[in-house]
Design a protein around this motif. Sequence first.
Motif, PDB file in Angstrom:
ATOM      1  N   GLU A 136       2.525 -13.063  -4.614  1.00  0.00           N
ATOM      2  CA  GLU A 136       3.179 -12.558  -3.405  1.00  0.00           C
ATOM      3  C   GLU A 136       3.764 -11.168  -3.647  1.00  0.00           C
ATOM      4  OE1 GLU A 136       4.557 -12.161   0.326  1.00  0.00           O
ATOM      5  OE2 GLU A 136       3.462 -13.949  -0.319  1.00  0.00           O
ATOM      6  N   LEU A 137       4.417 -11.002  -4.811  1.00  0.00           N
ATOM      7  CA  LEU A 137       4.999  -9.708  -5.142  1.00  0.00           C
ATOM      8  C   LEU A 137       3.923  -8.653  -5.329  1.00  0.00           C
ATOM      9  CD1 LEU A 137       7.787 -10.800  -7.668  1.00  0.00           C
ATOM     10  CD2 LEU A 137       8.132  -9.839  -5.384  1.00  0.00           C
ATOM     11  N   SER A 138       2.822  -9.051  -6.007  1.00  0.00           N
ATOM     12  CA  SER A 138       1.724  -8.121  -6.248  1.00  0.00           C
ATOM     13  C   SER A 138       1.072  -7.715  -4.934  1.00  0.00           C
ATOM     14  CB  SER A 138       0.699  -8.780  -7.177  1.00  0.00           C
ATOM     15  OG  SER A 138      -0.383  -7.912  -7.424  1.00  0.00           O
ATOM     16  N   LEU A 139       0.869  -8.694  -4.069  1.00  0.00           N
ATOM     17  CA  LEU A 139       0.257  -8.427  -2.773  1.00  0.00           C
ATOM     18  C   LEU A 139       1.133  -7.512  -1.933  1.00  0.00           C
ATOM     19  CD1 LEU A 139      -1.734  -8.924  -0.465  1.00  0.00           C
ATOM     20  CD2 LEU A 139      -0.551 -11.069   0.007  1.00  0.00           C
ATOM     21  N   THR A 140       2.420  -7.822  -1.858  1.00  0.00           N
ATOM     22  CA  THR A 140       3.347  -7.014  -1.066  1.00  0.00           C
ATOM     23  C   THR A 140       3.384  -5.582  -1.562  1.00  0.00           C
ATOM     24  OG1 THR A 140       4.727  -8.958  -0.639  1.00  0.00           O
ATOM     25  CG2 THR A 140       5.737  -6.794  -0.302  1.00  0.00           C
ATOM     26  N   SER A 141       3.413  -5.425  -2.895  1.00  0.00           N
ATOM     27  CA  SER A 141       3.454  -4.088  -3.489  1.00  0.00           C
ATOM     28  C   SER A 141       2.181  -3.308  -3.178  1.00  0.00           C
ATOM     29  CB  SER A 141       3.642  -4.206  -5.007  1.00  0.00           C
ATOM     30  OG  SER A 141       3.583  -2.941  -5.609  1.00  0.00           O
ATOM     31  N   ALA A 142       1.031  -3.981  -3.325  1.00  0.00           N
ATOM     32  CA  ALA A 142      -0.249  -3.306  -3.100  1.00  0.00           C
ATOM     33  C   ALA A 142      -0.415  -2.891  -1.640  1.00  0.00           C
ATOM     34  CB  ALA A 142      -1.395  -4.219  -3.520  1.00  0.00           C
ATOM     35  N   LEU A 143      -0.054  -3.790  -0.727  1.00  0.00           N
ATOM     36  CA  LEU A 143      -0.209  -3.480   0.695  1.00  0.00           C
ATOM     37  C   LEU A 143       0.747  -2.368   1.128  1.00  0.00           C
ATOM     38  CD1 LEU A 143      -0.674  -7.022   2.280  1.00  0.00           C
ATOM     39  CD2 LEU A 143      -2.421  -5.368   1.599  1.00  0.00           C
ATOM     40  N   ALA A 144       1.922  -2.348   0.519  1.00  0.00           N
ATOM     41  CA  ALA A 144       2.904  -1.330   0.874  1.00  0.00           C
ATOM     42  C   ALA A 144       2.494   0.046   0.367  1.00  0.00           C
ATOM     43  CB  ALA A 144       4.270  -1.703   0.307  1.00  0.00           C
ATOM     44  N   SER A 145       1.750   0.062  -0.746  1.00  0.00           N
ATOM     45  CA  SER A 145       1.422   1.344  -1.375  1.00  0.00           C
ATOM     46  C   SER A 145       0.107   1.947  -0.883  1.00  0.00           C
ATOM     47  CB  SER A 145       1.337   1.174  -2.902  1.00  0.00           C
ATOM     48  OG  SER A 145       0.271   0.313  -3.248  1.00  0.00           O
ATOM     49  N   GLY A 146      -0.705   1.194  -0.156  1.00  0.00           N
ATOM     50  CA  GLY A 146      -1.992   1.744   0.247  1.00  0.00           C
ATOM     51  C   GLY A 146      -2.495   1.227   1.577  1.00  0.00           C
ATOM     52  N   ARG A 147      -2.708   2.135   2.509  1.00  0.00           N
ATOM     53  CA  ARG A 147      -3.230   1.763   3.831  1.00  0.00           C
ATOM     54  C   ARG A 147      -4.645   1.203   3.691  1.00  0.00           C
ATOM     55  NH1 ARG A 147      -6.282   4.907   7.361  1.00  0.00           N
ATOM     56  NH2 ARG A 147      -6.250   4.247   9.564  1.00  0.00           N
ATOM     57  N   GLU A 148      -5.446   1.802   2.793  1.00  0.00           N
ATOM     58  CA  GLU A 148      -6.817   1.352   2.612  1.00  0.00           C
ATOM     59  C   GLU A 148      -6.876  -0.088   2.094  1.00  0.00           C
ATOM     60  OE1 GLU A 148      -5.603   4.125   1.392  1.00  0.00           O
ATOM     61  OE2 GLU A 148      -6.627   5.706   2.514  1.00  0.00           O
ATOM     62  N   THR A 149      -5.979  -0.404   1.161  1.00  0.00           N
ATOM     63  CA  THR A 149      -5.943  -1.766   0.619  1.00  0.00           C
ATOM     64  C   THR A 149      -5.623  -2.768   1.712  1.00  0.00           C
ATOM     65  OG1 THR A 149      -5.252  -0.990  -1.566  1.00  0.00           O
ATOM     66  CG2 THR A 149      -4.829  -3.294  -1.049  1.00  0.00           C
ATOM     67  N   SER A 150      -4.650  -2.443   2.543  1.00  0.00           N
ATOM     68  CA  SER A 150      -4.260  -3.318   3.637  1.00  0.00           C
ATOM     69  C   SER A 150      -5.419  -3.529   4.613  1.00  0.00           C
ATOM     70  CB  SER A 150      -3.060  -2.718   4.372  1.00  0.00           C
ATOM     71  OG  SER A 150      -2.629  -3.585   5.395  1.00  0.00           O
ATOM     72  N   MET A 151      -6.130  -2.448   4.914  1.00  0.00           N
ATOM     73  CA  MET A 151      -7.264  -2.537   5.834  1.00  0.00           C
ATOM     74  C   MET A 151      -8.406  -3.351   5.227  1.00  0.00           C
ATOM     75  SD  MET A 151      -7.322   1.368   7.352  1.00  0.00           S
ATOM     76  CE  MET A 151      -8.841   1.091   8.271  1.00  0.00           C
ATOM     77  N   ALA A 152      -8.643  -3.155   3.913  1.00  0.00           N
ATOM     78  CA  ALA A 152      -9.712  -3.891   3.238  1.00  0.00           C
ATOM     79  C   ALA A 152      -9.417  -5.387   3.211  1.00  0.00           C
ATOM     80  CB  ALA A 152      -9.890  -3.360   1.817  1.00  0.00           C
ATOM     81  N   VAL A 153      -8.159  -5.721   2.978  1.00  0.00           N
ATOM     82  CA  VAL A 153      -7.752  -7.130   3.011  1.00  0.00           C
ATOM     83  C   VAL A 153      -8.014  -7.708   4.394  1.00  0.00           C
ATOM     84  CG1 VAL A 153      -5.751  -8.680   2.976  1.00  0.00           C
ATOM     85  CG2 VAL A 153      -6.072  -7.024   1.140  1.00  0.00           C
ATOM     86  N   GLY A 154      -7.719  -6.927   5.434  1.00  0.00           N
ATOM     87  CA  GLY A 154      -7.967  -7.368   6.803  1.00  0.00           C
ATOM     88  C   GLY A 154      -9.446  -7.597   7.077  1.00  0.00           C
ATOM     89  N   VAL A 155     -10.283  -6.733   6.530  1.00  0.00           N
ATOM     90  CA  VAL A 155     -11.736  -6.874   6.696  1.00  0.00           C
ATOM     91  C   VAL A 155     -12.214  -8.176   6.059  1.00  0.00           C
ATOM     92  CG1 VAL A 155     -13.976  -5.943   5.987  1.00  0.00           C
ATOM     93  CG2 VAL A 155     -12.219  -4.412   6.888  1.00  0.00           C
TER      94      VAL A 155
END
Length: 203
Positions: A136-155
């Motif tokens: 959860e911490l790793s996910l929150t950190s990654a999504l907060a630090s990168g718009r592309e990562t968040s979008m890729a997760v959504g895809v």
Amino acid sequence: MSPIKKPGKNILIVDDDQVTLMLLSQILENSGYGITQARCGEDALNIVMMSEPDLALLDVNMPGMSGLDLAKRLQIETDVPFMFLSASTDHDIIKQGISYGAVGYLVKPVDTVNLIPTLEASLARASEIKQLRKSELSLTSALASGRETSMAVGVLMAKFQTDRHAAFDALRAHARANRKTISDVANELLLAEETINQFKKIF
């Protein structure tokens, strides 16, 4: 032959009854666990602050700070998982213990045959909870630090009908397997998605 110590499996036993304390300690030590003893909640808290155990086994009924009170302190102030030990089978107490985050419950007198399997199951559950928190911490950190990562997760969530954690774990696993950063893999995924979308216009 002395028992083989189990790496990373140190148990804190908290019980005001000396007989129970010694019995459980002997059984667990003979099974290879590292053992620390405490006769009251206050001593247990001091021990936890000095040397964090992998699991705390808490007697529910103790004078002064009860096992439930101690559990609440452990839940708020530490990351130490705990299970309860009690002569009571009162469902309200069991429910209260679970609500505090207990990973197991043992009833006195302890069934020595089932003690180790129950303890191992509780340790496994505690490990799962730690991994979930870490993820959860790793996910929150990654999504907060990168718009592309968040979008890729959504895809990935949309493509494979999965949840956010599973999508992020898949993205991270692919990055590790290919020795790339999560950000790089996310960008590649988004580019591929964009390319596929261009073909939709043709068809």
